[in-house]
Design a protein around this motif. Structure first.
Motif, PDB file in Angstrom:
ATOM      1  N   THR A   2       0.866  -1.635  -0.093  1.00  0.00           N
ATOM      2  CA  THR A   2       0.189   0.332   0.358  1.00  0.00           C
ATOM      3  C   THR A   2       0.745   0.958   0.247  1.00  0.00           C
ATOM      4  OG1 THR A   2      -1.902  -1.830   1.166  1.00  0.00           O
ATOM      5  CG2 THR A   2      -1.765   1.525   1.317  1.00  0.00           C
ATOM      6  N   ARG A   3       0.556   2.093  -1.049  1.00  0.00           N
ATOM      7  CA  ARG A   3       1.982   3.316  -0.802  1.00  0.00           C
ATOM      8  C   ARG A   3       0.774   4.171   0.226  1.00  0.00           C
ATOM      9  NH1 ARG A   3       1.021   5.964  -6.485  1.00  0.00           N
ATOM     10  NH2 ARG A   3       3.452   6.739  -5.910  1.00  0.00           N
ATOM     11  N   LEU A   4       1.781   5.492   0.974  1.00  0.00           N
ATOM     12  CA  LEU A   4       1.817   6.361   1.990  1.00  0.00           C
ATOM     13  C   LEU A   4       1.553   7.388   0.992  1.00  0.00           C
ATOM     14  CD1 LEU A   4       1.375   7.181   4.668  1.00  0.00           C
ATOM     15  CD2 LEU A   4       3.751   7.057   4.601  1.00  0.00           C
ATOM     16  N   ASP A  68       5.322   8.123  -0.002  1.00  0.00           N
ATOM     17  CA  ASP A  68       5.329   8.240  -1.558  1.00  0.00           C
ATOM     18  C   ASP A  68       5.171   9.829  -2.120  1.00  0.00           C
ATOM     19  OD1 ASP A  68       5.895   5.374  -2.391  1.00  0.00           O
ATOM     20  OD2 ASP A  68       4.415   5.172  -0.280  1.00  0.00           O
ATOM     21  N   VAL A  69       3.472  10.643  -1.401  1.00  0.00           N
ATOM     22  CA  VAL A  69       3.913  10.985  -2.856  1.00  0.00           C
ATOM     23  C   VAL A  69       3.150  12.565  -1.519  1.00  0.00           C
ATOM     24  CG1 VAL A  69       1.010  12.566  -3.758  1.00  0.00           C
ATOM     25  CG2 VAL A  69       2.092  10.506  -4.393  1.00  0.00           C
ATOM     26  N   LEU A  70       3.394  14.182  -1.298  1.00  0.00           N
ATOM     27  CA  LEU A  70       2.814  14.252  -0.032  1.00  0.00           C
ATOM     28  C   LEU A  70       2.037  15.502  -0.945  1.00  0.00           C
ATOM     29  CD1 LEU A  70       4.906  16.354   2.615  1.00  0.00           C
ATOM     30  CD2 LEU A  70       3.352  17.720   1.035  1.00  0.00           C
ATOM     31  N   ILE A  71       0.230  15.451  -0.737  1.00  0.00           N
ATOM     32  CA  ILE A  71      -0.337  16.864  -1.211  1.00  0.00           C
ATOM     33  C   ILE A  71      -0.528  17.908   0.281  1.00  0.00           C
ATOM     34  CG2 ILE A  71      -2.567  17.220  -1.725  1.00  0.00           C
ATOM     35  CD1 ILE A  71      -3.055  13.633  -1.994  1.00  0.00           C
ATOM     36  N   HIS A  72      -0.425  19.180  -0.552  1.00  0.00           N
ATOM     37  CA  HIS A  72      -0.059  20.635   0.277  1.00  0.00           C
ATOM     38  C   HIS A  72      -1.462  21.046  -0.618  1.00  0.00           C
ATOM     39  CE1 HIS A  72       0.752  23.786   2.739  1.00  0.00           C
ATOM     40  NE2 HIS A  72       1.197  24.426   1.832  1.00  0.00           N
ATOM     41  N   ALA A 100       9.549  17.764   1.557  1.00  0.00           N
ATOM     42  CA  ALA A 100       9.100  16.954   1.122  1.00  0.00           C
ATOM     43  C   ALA A 100      10.065  16.753  -0.190  1.00  0.00           C
ATOM     44  CB  ALA A 100       8.004  17.028  -0.285  1.00  0.00           C
ATOM     45  N   ARG A 101      11.545  17.260  -0.201  1.00  0.00           N
ATOM     46  CA  ARG A 101      11.903  17.027  -0.671  1.00  0.00           C
ATOM     47  C   ARG A 101      12.659  15.178  -1.220  1.00  0.00           C
ATOM     48  NH1 ARG A 101      17.088  20.792   1.641  1.00  0.00           N
ATOM     49  NH2 ARG A 101      15.978  19.605   3.585  1.00  0.00           N
ATOM     50  N   GLU A 102      12.602  14.399   0.245  1.00  0.00           N
ATOM     51  CA  GLU A 102      12.804  12.954  -0.613  1.00  0.00           C
ATOM     52  C   GLU A 102      11.332  12.053  -1.144  1.00  0.00           C
ATOM     53  OE1 GLU A 102      15.896  11.424   0.010  1.00  0.00           O
ATOM     54  OE2 GLU A 102      16.481  13.802   0.673  1.00  0.00           O
ATOM     55  N   ALA A 103      10.263  12.951  -1.061  1.00  0.00           N
ATOM     56  CA  ALA A 103       9.055  12.335  -1.754  1.00  0.00           C
ATOM     57  C   ALA A 103       9.511  12.492  -3.520  1.00  0.00           C
ATOM     58  CB  ALA A 103       7.965  13.365  -1.237  1.00  0.00           C
ATOM     59  N   VAL A 194      -4.208  13.017 -10.208  1.00  0.00           N
ATOM     60  CA  VAL A 194      -2.840  14.152 -10.110  1.00  0.00           C
ATOM     61  C   VAL A 194      -2.195  13.479  -9.356  1.00  0.00           C
ATOM     62  CG1 VAL A 194      -1.591  15.704 -10.302  1.00  0.00           C
ATOM     63  CG2 VAL A 194      -4.269  16.245 -10.802  1.00  0.00           C
ATOM     64  N   ALA A 195      -2.374  13.056  -7.407  1.00  0.00           N
ATOM     65  CA  ALA A 195      -1.168  12.690  -7.243  1.00  0.00           C
ATOM     66  C   ALA A 195      -1.351  11.135  -7.059  1.00  0.00           C
ATOM     67  CB  ALA A 195      -2.221  12.533  -5.795  1.00  0.00           C
ATOM     68  N   ALA A 196      -2.277  10.073  -8.208  1.00  0.00           N
ATOM     69  CA  ALA A 196      -2.109   8.918  -8.125  1.00  0.00           C
ATOM     70  C   ALA A 196      -1.004   8.469  -9.473  1.00  0.00           C
ATOM     71  CB  ALA A 196      -2.964   8.576  -8.531  1.00  0.00           C
TER      72      ALA A 196
END
Length: 310
Positions: A2-4, A68-72, A100-103, A194-196
């Motif tokens: 599962t993606r985070l 895996d993804v960050l939504i601000h 979020a530089r590592e995402a 968009v995030a996916a």
């Protein structure tokens, strides 16, 4: 596996719906909040909560760790001056970008008003927030710019529906201006799409299936129909709208929070809030709510929540 996905602004108008949609789509969701939130929309979701806010670098680091993804999606829409907007919409966005530089992919929920940054402190701060995050993240940043969002829980457009429900004559701000709209659930779904998707580093406007928008007469008529009313309409001169906004600016100095300020008047009177072809992204499923269905559902929610009379 599962993606985070990590989400800021999760307890806001759009963010609440976004958490629900992401959970339905199979994401593991982690949210930033000032306290452990309890939300009826999250009955089937159990997001991990990081306690903190945009000023807390440690909390932001914890939020982004392993995502895996960050939504601000956090931001402010009202403020007494440019500095107040910038503290959240620019400086906060920059801190999120650093965390979020590592995402692999970060999505910023901006605003269609960022297209016109000279109109208001809000629009300028949203554009500057985009630039602040792009400086840090480069092509790993996707930006979504929702147009006017409405739906259950929205306080910004509530006065419009209250007026449509009570007044025999409704104002029309312009006969030619176009305003794109989107229901909050559809905005959340399109943000989740968009995030996916693989990050393309582009800016995408979000609207319903009429990206060319609606005239003010169409919007006011649709609001009235949703309330079961058929009022008459009168053109509201722009000079009067601007004058009311300037007057409300003085009340804001005294601590009030009026909806119609001079800056908001400039945004409302802008002639083109349609979504151009180059701003659209292909691949979105049709929205679930056209304007008529969305306005009707919104009014029904307002009445159930006792925000409007039955």
């Amino acid at each position: 596996m599962t993606r985070l996905v990590a989400v800021t602004g999760a307890t806001g108008f759009l963010g609440r719906q976004l958490v629900r949609v992401l959970n339905e789509d199979g994401w593991r969701v982690r949210v930033l909040a000032r306290k452990d939130p309890i939300d009826p929309l999250w009955r089937d979701a159990c997001p991990e909560v990081v306690v903190g806010d945009l000023s807390d670098a440690w909390a932001l680091s914890r939020l982004a760790k392993g995502a895996d993804v960050l939504i601000h999606a956090a931001g402010v829409v009202k403020g007494p001056n440019r500095a107040a907007f910038d503290r959240v919409n620019v400086e906060g966005a920059h801190r999120v970008a650093l965390a979020a530089r590592e995402a692999a992919h970060t999505v910023l929920v901006s605003s269609l008003t960022a297209r016109e940054p000279t109109l208001s402190h809000y629009s300028a701060s949203k554009r500057a927030g985009e630039e602040a995050m792009r400086t840090v993240l480069g092509p790993r940043l996707s930006v979504v710019r929702p147009c006017a969002i409405y739906g259950p829980g929205d306080r910004e457009l509530l006065p419009v529906f209250q007026a449509a429900d009570a007044l025999p004559v409704l104002p029309v701000l312009s006969e030619t201006a176009r305003v794109a709209m989107i229901h909050v659930e559809d905005a959340a779904r399109r943000t989740a799409v968009v995030a996916a998707a693989p990050c393309e580093g582009r800016v995408t406007a979000l609207s319903d299936d009429r990206p060319e928008g609606y005239t003010w007469r169409e919007l006011m008529a649709a609001a009235a129909r949703a309330c079961g009313r058929r009022p008459r309409f009168v053109r509201a001169p722009g000079a009067i709208v601007r004058a009311i906004g300037i007057t409300n600016d003085f009340t804001a100095l005294l601590g009030a929070a009026p909806m119609l300020t001079s800056a908001k008047a400039r945004e409302l009177l802008h002639p083109d809030w349609a979504v151009a072809q180059e701003e659209q992204t292909q691949g979105f499923a049709p929205v679930r709510y056209d304007l008529a269905a969305g306005f009707s559902a919104t009014v029904a929610w307002y009445r159930t929540a006792a925000w409007m009379k039955h």
